[in-house]
Enzyme design. Structure first.
Site, mmCIF file in Angstrom:
data_model
loop_
_atom_site.group_PDB
_atom_site.id
_atom_site.type_symbol
_atom_site.label_atom_id
_atom_site.label_comp_id
_atom_site.label_asym_id
_atom_site.label_seq_id
_atom_site.Cartn_x
_atom_site.Cartn_y
_atom_site.Cartn_z
ATOM 1 N N MET A 82 0.875 -1.208 0.199
ATOM 2 C CA MET A 82 0.098 0.117 -0.087
ATOM 3 C C MET A 82 0.799 1.159 0.063
ATOM 4 S SD MET A 82 -3.213 -0.946 2.437
ATOM 5 C CE MET A 82 -2.169 -1.214 3.915
ATOM 6 N N HIS A 83 2.208 1.137 0.474
ATOM 7 C CA HIS A 83 3.373 2.361 0.551
ATOM 8 C C HIS A 83 3.405 2.599 -0.724
ATOM 9 C CE1 HIS A 83 5.218 -1.524 1.066
ATOM 10 N NE2 HIS A 83 6.351 -1.017 0.316
ATOM 11 N N ARG A 84 3.179 1.799 -1.762
ATOM 12 C CA ARG A 84 3.826 2.128 -3.234
ATOM 13 C C ARG A 84 2.707 2.940 -3.992
ATOM 14 N NH1 ARG A 84 6.742 -3.533 -5.247
ATOM 15 N NH2 ARG A 84 8.543 -3.430 -3.797
#
Length: 209
Positions: A82-84
């Site tokens: 999700m951090h990408r």
């Protein structure tokens, strides 16, 4: 099926692995069972533990001895980055989509580092989910359909979405005694000699505390 599982299947106390199960790079202990359409990926299944019924997933997880894991359970299910910018799996399963000749090993290492740990004599009910990084400790119970997002202490019973503490199976003194006895570490001969004592808690503690 992984190489280690193939070797262990030749032993006297061979695991019973359904032909439809997919076991990859995993270690399978003695007296174990893996049901139909289970997936076991880079995990350990300790002696006497079983994956019951059908259609479950265990990924990047260490499972101890004498664990009872019901049908349709998912332990450390697929996790997305999700951090990408993009969280779709084409960013790490790149070969499948023709974006790169290699997959993204950094992502899979991230999955491994967020592994799950299930200690001994844990019961996980039908359809439960155990999320990445969770540690479920010895003697615990996870109710059917629960989604476990936090660690579970020894002999606790949890239920719900997200899973919450309901009660402890035994009082604190009894839990401490059982953890000290650590009967799950007994060898096969000792288990056979003492097998009938497991049915009554009070007499068991009186004998072995």
């Amino acid at each position: 099926m992984g190489f280690q599982a193939e070797i262990l299947m030749q032993s006297k106390a061979a695991p019973r692995i359904h032909p439809s199960a997919l076991v990859t790079a995993s270690t399978i202990g003695s007296y174990t069972d893996i049901g139909a359409n289970w997936t076991l990926l880079e995990s350990t299944l300790g002696d006497y533990s079983y994956l019951a019924g059908t259609d479950g997933v265990v990924a990047y997880t260490e499972i101890g001895k004498f664990c009872s894991i019901a049908s349709h359970v998912a332990i450390n299910p697929g996790n997305h980055p999700m951090h990408r910018v993009m969280q779709h799996h084409c960013t790490y399963r790149r070969r499948r989509y023709g974006f790169s000749p290699t997959d993204d090993e950094e992502f899979f290492q991230w999955r491994r580092e967020n592994n799950c740990c299930i200690d001994h004599d844990v019961w996980i009910g039908t359809g439960a989910k155990v999320m990445a990084g969770v540690h479920i400790k010895t003697g615990a119970v996870v109710a059917a359909g629960a989604v476990v997002t936090k660690d579970v202490d020894p002999y606790q019973v949890v239920a719900g979405v997200p899973a919450r503490f309901l009660r402890t199976r035994f009082d604190a003194d009894t839990v401490a005694i059982l953890l000290r006895i650590a009967w799950w570490e007994w060898d096969r001969r000792t288990l056979e000699q003492r097998f009938n004592h497991f049915r009554d808690l009070a007499s068991f503690i009186e004998r072995y505390a």
